[in-house]
Motif scaffolding. Structure first.
Motif, PDB file in Angstrom:
ATOM      1  N   CYS A  41       3.664  -3.196 -16.377  1.00 39.67           N
ATOM      2  CA  CYS A  41       4.064  -4.509 -16.899  1.00 39.67           C
ATOM      3  C   CYS A  41       3.577  -4.675 -18.333  1.00 39.67           C
ATOM      4  CB  CYS A  41       3.512  -5.631 -16.026  1.00 39.67           C
ATOM      5  SG  CYS A  41       4.215  -5.679 -14.360  1.00 39.67           S
ATOM      6  N   ASP A  42       4.238  -5.535 -19.071  1.00 37.95           N
ATOM      7  CA  ASP A  42       3.833  -5.803 -20.450  1.00 37.95           C
ATOM      8  C   ASP A  42       2.444  -6.420 -20.491  1.00 37.95           C
ATOM      9  OD1 ASP A  42       4.617  -5.782 -23.264  1.00 37.95           O
ATOM     10  OD2 ASP A  42       4.549  -7.968 -23.119  1.00 37.95           O
ATOM     11  N   ASN A  43       2.100  -7.218 -19.466  1.00 34.93           N
ATOM     12  CA  ASN A  43       0.760  -7.797 -19.338  1.00 34.93           C
ATOM     13  C   ASN A  43       0.239  -7.467 -17.943  1.00 34.93           C
ATOM     14  OD1 ASN A  43      -1.571  -9.348 -19.233  1.00 34.93           O
ATOM     15  ND2 ASN A  43      -0.657 -11.106 -20.272  1.00 34.93           N
ATOM     16  N   PRO A  44      -0.316  -6.264 -17.765  1.00 33.71           N
ATOM     17  CA  PRO A  44      -0.710  -5.817 -16.422  1.00 33.71           C
ATOM     18  C   PRO A  44      -1.763  -6.699 -15.755  1.00 33.71           C
ATOM     19  CG  PRO A  44      -0.712  -3.994 -17.979  1.00 33.71           C
ATOM     20  CD  PRO A  44      -0.565  -5.235 -18.780  1.00 33.71           C
ATOM     21  N   SER A  45      -2.628  -7.326 -16.541  1.00 31.03           N
ATOM     22  CA  SER A  45      -3.704  -8.122 -15.952  1.00 31.03           C
ATOM     23  C   SER A  45      -3.185  -9.384 -15.286  1.00 31.03           C
ATOM     24  CB  SER A  45      -4.739  -8.490 -17.020  1.00 31.03           C
ATOM     25  OG  SER A  45      -4.139  -9.298 -18.032  1.00 31.03           O
ATOM     26  N   ARG A  46      -2.019  -9.871 -15.745  1.00 23.12           N
ATOM     27  CA  ARG A  46      -1.453 -11.082 -15.152  1.00 23.12           C
ATOM     28  C   ARG A  46      -0.348 -10.759 -14.149  1.00 23.12           C
ATOM     29  NH1 ARG A  46      -3.273 -15.630 -17.635  1.00 23.12           N
ATOM     30  NH2 ARG A  46      -1.595 -16.833 -16.705  1.00 23.12           N
ATOM     31  N   CYS A  47       0.556  -9.847 -14.514  1.00 15.32           N
ATOM     32  CA  CYS A  47       1.584  -9.376 -13.572  1.00 15.32           C
ATOM     33  C   CYS A  47       2.374 -10.550 -12.987  1.00 15.32           C
ATOM     34  CB  CYS A  47       0.909  -8.562 -12.458  1.00 15.32           C
ATOM     35  SG  CYS A  47       1.994  -7.459 -11.528  1.00 15.32           S
ATOM     36  N   GLU A  48       2.820 -11.459 -13.855  1.00 15.56           N
ATOM     37  CA  GLU A  48       3.447 -12.706 -13.415  1.00 15.56           C
ATOM     38  C   GLU A  48       4.932 -12.752 -13.746  1.00 15.56           C
ATOM     39  OE1 GLU A  48       1.158 -15.668 -15.421  1.00 15.56           O
ATOM     40  OE2 GLU A  48      -0.401 -15.726 -13.860  1.00 15.56           O
ATOM     41  N   ARG A  66       0.829  -1.208   0.000  1.00 22.25           N
ATOM     42  CA  ARG A  66       0.000   0.000   0.000  1.00 22.25           C
ATOM     43  C   ARG A  66       0.867   1.262   0.000  1.00 22.25           C
ATOM     44  NH1 ARG A  66      -2.431   2.856   4.317  1.00 22.25           N
ATOM     45  NH2 ARG A  66      -4.362   3.922   3.713  1.00 22.25           N
ATOM     46  N   ALA A  67       1.956   1.230   0.789  1.00 17.71           N
ATOM     47  CA  ALA A  67       2.851   2.388   0.840  1.00 17.71           C
ATOM     48  C   ALA A  67       3.490   2.641  -0.523  1.00 17.71           C
ATOM     49  CB  ALA A  67       3.921   2.169   1.906  1.00 17.71           C
ATOM     50  N   SER A  68       3.927   1.583  -1.197  1.00 14.20           N
ATOM     51  CA  SER A  68       4.519   1.733  -2.531  1.00 14.20           C
ATOM     52  C   SER A  68       3.482   2.216  -3.537  1.00 14.20           C
ATOM     53  CB  SER A  68       5.124   0.405  -3.000  1.00 14.20           C
ATOM     54  OG  SER A  68       6.252   0.061  -2.220  1.00 14.20           O
ATOM     55  N   GLU A 103      -5.991 -11.013  -5.166  1.00 17.13           N
ATOM     56  CA  GLU A 103      -6.794  -9.989  -4.496  1.00 17.13           C
ATOM     57  C   GLU A 103      -5.987  -8.709  -4.286  1.00 17.13           C
ATOM     58  OE1 GLU A 103      -8.180 -11.744  -0.909  1.00 17.13           O
ATOM     59  OE2 GLU A 103      -9.622 -13.087  -1.902  1.00 17.13           O
ATOM     60  N   LEU A 104      -4.710  -8.857  -3.881  1.00 16.09           N
ATOM     61  CA  LEU A 104      -3.868  -7.683  -3.649  1.00 16.09           C
ATOM     62  C   LEU A 104      -3.557  -6.958  -4.963  1.00 16.09           C
ATOM     63  CD1 LEU A 104      -1.399  -9.116  -0.972  1.00 16.09           C
ATOM     64  CD2 LEU A 104      -3.102  -7.316  -0.619  1.00 16.09           C
ATOM     65  N   LYS A 105      -3.333  -7.706  -6.032  1.00 18.10           N
ATOM     66  CA  LYS A 105      -3.028  -7.084  -7.317  1.00 18.10           C
ATOM     67  C   LYS A 105      -4.248  -6.360  -7.895  1.00 18.10           C
ATOM     68  CE  LYS A 105       0.890 -10.031  -8.438  1.00 18.10           C
ATOM     69  NZ  LYS A 105       1.405 -11.226  -9.135  1.00 18.10           N
ATOM     70  N   GLN A 106      -5.424  -6.862  -7.591  1.00 19.83           N
ATOM     71  CA  GLN A 106      -6.638  -6.159  -8.017  1.00 19.83           C
ATOM     72  C   GLN A 106      -6.884  -4.919  -7.163  1.00 19.83           C
ATOM     73  OE1 GLN A 106      -9.742  -9.122  -7.864  1.00 19.83           O
ATOM     74  NE2 GLN A 106      -8.836 -10.354  -9.501  1.00 19.83           N
ATOM     75  N   LYS A 107      -6.442  -4.979  -5.909  1.00 21.74           N
ATOM     76  CA  LYS A 107      -6.642  -3.850  -4.997  1.00 21.74           C
ATOM     77  C   LYS A 107      -5.648  -2.723  -5.265  1.00 21.74           C
ATOM     78  CE  LYS A 107      -7.399  -3.033  -0.033  1.00 21.74           C
ATOM     79  NZ  LYS A 107      -7.403  -3.686   1.312  1.00 21.74           N
ATOM     80  N   TYR A 108      -4.422  -3.075  -5.719  1.00 22.90           N
ATOM     81  CA  TYR A 108      -3.378  -2.082  -5.996  1.00 22.90           C
ATOM     82  C   TYR A 108      -2.882  -2.256  -7.431  1.00 22.90           C
ATOM     83  CZ  TYR A 108      -3.566  -1.927  -0.905  1.00 22.90           C
ATOM     84  OH  TYR A 108      -3.998  -1.829   0.397  1.00 22.90           O
ATOM     85  N   PRO A 109      -3.760  -2.023  -8.404  1.00 20.00           N
ATOM     86  CA  PRO A 109      -3.411  -2.324  -9.808  1.00 20.00           C
ATOM     87  C   PRO A 109      -2.312  -1.432 -10.369  1.00 20.00           C
ATOM     88  CG  PRO A 109      -5.495  -1.121  -9.696  1.00 20.00           C
ATOM     89  CD  PRO A 109      -5.119  -1.469  -8.279  1.00 20.00           C
ATOM     90  N   ASN A 110      -2.078  -0.254  -9.772  1.00 24.40           N
ATOM     91  CA  ASN A 110      -1.053   0.631 -10.334  1.00 24.40           C
ATOM     92  C   ASN A 110       0.355   0.034 -10.213  1.00 24.40           C
ATOM     93  OD1 ASN A 110      -1.086   1.110  -7.462  1.00 24.40           O
ATOM     94  ND2 ASN A 110       0.090   2.994  -7.806  1.00 24.40           N
ATOM     95  N   LEU A 111       0.543  -0.953  -9.301  1.00 26.87           N
ATOM     96  CA  LEU A 111       1.859  -1.581  -9.168  1.00 26.87           C
ATOM     97  C   LEU A 111       2.096  -2.660 -10.225  1.00 26.87           C
ATOM     98  CD1 LEU A 111       2.270  -1.861  -5.284  1.00 26.87           C
ATOM     99  CD2 LEU A 111       3.080  -0.072  -6.838  1.00 26.87           C
ATOM    100  N   GLN A 152       0.920   4.082  -2.969  1.00 27.95           N
ATOM    101  CA  GLN A 152       0.632   5.501  -2.740  1.00 27.95           C
ATOM    102  C   GLN A 152       1.809   6.392  -3.116  1.00 27.95           C
ATOM    103  OE1 GLN A 152      -0.456   5.474   1.413  1.00 27.95           O
ATOM    104  NE2 GLN A 152      -2.618   5.017   0.997  1.00 27.95           N
ATOM    105  N   PHE A 153       3.031   5.848  -3.073  1.00 29.36           N
ATOM    106  CA  PHE A 153       4.228   6.647  -3.340  1.00 29.36           C
ATOM    107  C   PHE A 153       4.471   6.789  -4.845  1.00 29.36           C
ATOM    108  CE2 PHE A 153       8.808   7.288  -3.818  1.00 29.36           C
ATOM    109  CZ  PHE A 153       9.051   8.308  -2.891  1.00 29.36           C
ATOM    110  N   PHE A 154       4.436   5.675  -5.568  1.00 26.65           N
ATOM    111  CA  PHE A 154       4.698   5.715  -7.006  1.00 26.65           C
ATOM    112  C   PHE A 154       3.402   5.912  -7.783  1.00 26.65           C
ATOM    113  CE2 PHE A 154       8.355   3.074  -5.562  1.00 26.65           C
ATOM    114  CZ  PHE A 154       9.373   3.910  -5.999  1.00 26.65           C
ATOM    115  N   LYS A 155       3.520   6.622  -8.909  1.00 24.91           N
ATOM    116  CA  LYS A 155       2.357   6.776  -9.785  1.00 24.91           C
ATOM    117  C   LYS A 155       1.943   5.425 -10.344  1.00 24.91           C
ATOM    118  CE  LYS A 155       0.826   9.046 -14.046  1.00 24.91           C
ATOM    119  NZ  LYS A 155       1.215   9.967 -15.151  1.00 24.91           N
ATOM    120  N   SER A 156       2.936   4.650 -10.777  1.00 26.38           N
ATOM    121  CA  SER A 156       2.695   3.313 -11.309  1.00 26.38           C
ATOM    122  C   SER A 156       3.997   2.533 -11.235  1.00 26.38           C
ATOM    123  CB  SER A 156       2.170   3.367 -12.749  1.00 26.38           C
ATOM    124  OG  SER A 156       3.061   4.108 -13.564  1.00 26.38           O
TER     125      SER A 156
END
Length: 702
Positions: free
Chosen positions: A209-216, A173-175, A197-205, A177-181
């Motif tokens: 990524c090249d594939n943001p929906s998977r982020c793997e 959460r801190a990251s 669940e966490l990746k859906q809650k903080y999608p800007n992190l 809020q700190f970074f735009k993305s």
């Protein structure tokens, strides 16, 4: 004359004895075998048995086992990582470091830097807020621990410790809020459902990524070079990367550039920047090389001994030593002077600082309840190992006299978690109000499979046939006892309430250690436990024993139970009604970790993730060449300490794999524990009696 000859002979043999003793004295090298091709002891240790060899092998279970062996004088030297050295310091074990093992001529194994795009307007670390961050991601922590991978964020981002979030989510959460993305691909936590669940809650992190929906971990921008491609493809403003990868990526060393260094700079911890193609990069944190460590009294001799090994013939014992300490691709560098751990690590920029970042205040700690001195000792090593690999919350180890006292301590909030065997599961649930957090999952040949065992030749085919027969149980209220009671109940073979009385009435005079008022049945002390139930059967105190199927093999192979070798598997027969459904009444994993039933979802998620991380680092699937700590294996020569040796993995479900389909899980019977109701015949008699009374009073009324 004879006396003079005798004296001369005596002096000669004494001198020969002294020389042979001196010649036979060898340095003891502690070796840890890896998996597959990294099992080196069988290949190289026999070479050290040659008379001319000056070294011999001592086998260690893991690297920290070798550290303990050196401290105890059971070994002279071994090879350790810098993380092992931090663990040694925190555990107050003193060794001296004699040599570094390098595979390049660089001062450190690697150095970590922050690279920024000049056009992003980042002149100091204070300008990072609101920028786009390219991170190497997660999933290869043995080479790049979370402590090092999170060092930049820990250094520049104010860390929050809000109690309504887990420690992991606080950092995420801190990251966020700190970074735009950012692109932080790979597993954030080791529970896949919670990870999503966490990746859906903080999608800007995951947005960069090249594939943001998977982020793997398969993402283009995941990994050591991935964070640099993220930067130079124009996705991000700042990259966290290894210096050797930066030099390769920008063509500053042979290998072909992926991007021009023009327009990129190093961001320095002191608030300045330097050109990427300059000669003086600024470093945030380094990882030191692996080292040879030894006890203080042998340090000088060991250093000279190792220095003498180079240039040896490939089939010599010297070459075998080099292969055993993994220097076949390394150069050996003398540490001059020989150093203690603290001095060595203090020279490594940022390394000790990275390992000393404070956690939340007040601290969050998972208190593990142990039941013996050796169990508590293993727990302590697990605690220190977890800390050096960046696992949070912290662990603490408390000791009680036995598992029952631990369950009571957890119930009364004096501890948080206890490992519970199947035999105590019902008591844990019913008396102490505990629930399972995770299971020690095992393969079928190691599960507790409750079966009915008779002496071979007995003509008993069904549970119904056992009415009136004498039974042998390992313990009252254990997994075997409860499995039999539940099965009899489901077959409508219990005629009265309560179930305990009904079950004892179903059998003849039986041996049920721990059953209240059971003195008349058997010598409960002699026949307690799995082996006791089998002895009860062989001694003809009972006609059937209810035990785990796997206990038969252990019983036959036990040098204590079968010291004359007369007991064979053929003496026993496992009753099996339907082979197609398995011959077991119930099955259970070998153990589970239990916590208070009223534990919050937040705390449960945090705690579960800690143990899943420990399993990933120190379990069967460790990714390094050798493991620093073996969670599932002997400890100091003792088996089944804290965890069972045959545990395959820890999971929040009792199966090793999702496709496992073995039926009749014991815990399901406990959850579905029905209230005892009288049998149908008794109920009918009761109804007839009530009707009679009603009719009688109706006649009297009129």
């Amino acid at each position: 004359m004879t006396t003079k000859i005798q004296r001369t002979s005596c002096v000669f043999f004494v001198a020969l004895f002294v020389l042979s003793c001196a010649y036979s004295e060898k340095f003891k090298l502690c070796i840890v075998d890896g998996r597959g091709g990294f099992k080196r002891s069988g290949r190289y240790c026999p070479t050290l048995d040659k008379p001319e060899s000056k070294a011999e092998c001592v086998l260690g279970i893991d690297r920290l086992d070798c550290l303990r062996k050196i401290a105890k004088g059971q070994a002279d030297f071994s090879v350790f990582t810098p993380e092992d050295l931090v663990t040694a310091t925190n555990s107050e074990i003193e060794v001296l470091l004699t040599n570094e093992l390098r595979y390049t001529e660089t001062k450190y194994e690697y150095e970590v830097v922050a690279v920024v795009q000049d056009s992003a307007g980042i002149a100091s670390k204070h300008d990072l807020k609101g920028k786009k961050f390219c991170h190497p991601g997660y999933g290869y922590e043995t080479d790049w621990t979370r402590i090092l991978s999170n060092y930049l964020e820990a250094s520049v981002i104010p860390q929050s410790c809000e109690t309504k979030f887990t420690i992991t989510e606080n950092r995420i959460r801190a990251s966020s809020q700190f970074f735009k993305s950012a692109c932080k691909a790979g597993p954030w936590v080791h529970n896949p459902k919670l990870d999503q669940e966490l990746k859906q809650k903080y999608p800007n992190l995951c947005a960069l990524c090249d594939n943001p929906s998977r982020c793997e971990g398969s993402d283009k921008y995941w990994g050591r070079r991935g964070s640099l491609f993220c930067l130079t493809d124009g996705a991000g403003d700042v990259s966290w990367a290894r210096l050797d990868d930066v030099r390769l990526h920008f063509g500053l060393v042979p290998g072909g550039p992926e991007s021009s260094p023009e327009g990129y700079s190093f961001l320095c911890p002191d608030g300045t920047t330097r050109p990427v193609n300059g000669t003086n990069p600024c470093i945030w944190v380094v990882k030191p090389w692996p080292v040879v460590a030894t006890k203080r009294t042998a340090a000088q001799d060991i250093q000279e001994f190792i220095a003498s090994l180079s240039g040896a013939d490939s089939f010599s014992w010297q070459a075998a030593v080099l292969s055993l300490i993994e220097t076949f691709h390394m150069s050996i560098n003398k540490l001059e002077p020989i150093e203690p751990i603290e001095t060595f690590l203090e020279k490594a920029t940022g390394f000790l600082n990275a390992n000393s970042f404070s956690g939340c205040h007040p601290p969050r700690t998972i208190r593990i309840c142990t039941t013996s001195i050796i169990e508590n000792a293993k727990c302590s090593w697990l605690r220190e190992s977890a800390a050096v690999y960046g696992i949070e919350p912290d662990l603490d180890c408390l000791k009680a006299d036995n598992t029952t006292h631990c369950m009571d301590a957890v119930s009364h909030k004096a501890a948080d978690i206890v490992m519970v065997p199947p035999d105590l599961l019902n008591e844990a649930i019913q008396k102490y109000n505990l629930k399972s957090l995770f299971y020690e999952t095992v393969n079928d040949n190691a599960k507790y499979l409750t079966v009915a065992v008779t002496r071979n030749g007995t003509t008993i085919n069904k549970l119904e046939d056992l009415r009136g027969y004498k039974a042998c149980f390992p313990a009252f209220d254990g997994v075997a006892w409860n499995s039999v009671v539940f099965t009899l109940r489901d077959k409508n073979l219990l005629r009265s309430c309560p179930y305990t009385a009904a079950a004892t009435s179903f059998f003849g005079s039986s041996c049920i250690p721990g059953l209240p008022h059971n003195e008349k049945y058997c010598d409960a002390v002699s026949y307690r436990g799995e082996f006791g139930a089998l002895r009860c059967l062989l001694d003809k105190k009972g006609d059937v024993a209810f035990i785990s199927k796997n206990s038969i093999v252990d019983f036959v192979n036990s040098p204590i139970e079968n010291k004359f070798g007369r007991i064979t598997p053929e003496l026993f027969s496992v009753m099996c009604e339907k082979k197609s459904e398995g011959c077991h009444l119930t099955w259970s994993p070998v153990g589970q970790a239990m916590v208070r039933s009223n534990s919050t979802t937040l705390w449960t998620e945090d705690t579960l993730d800690v143990f899943l991380q420990l399993d990933s680092l120190f379990g069967r699937s460790y990714k390094s060449l050798t493991t620093p700590l073996q969670m599932f294996g002997p400890y100091n020569g003792k088996s089944d300490i804290l965890f069972h040796d045959n545990t395959a993995r820890l999971r929040n479900v009792p199966m090793v794999r999702n496709l496992d389909n073995m039926q009749r899980l014991y815990q399901d019977f406990l959850v579905d524990n029905k209230t005892c109701v009288p049998s149908s015949s008794s109920s009918s008699k009761c109804i007839v009696f009530v009707l009679f009374i009603c009719v009688y009073f109706a006649i009297m009324w009129y």
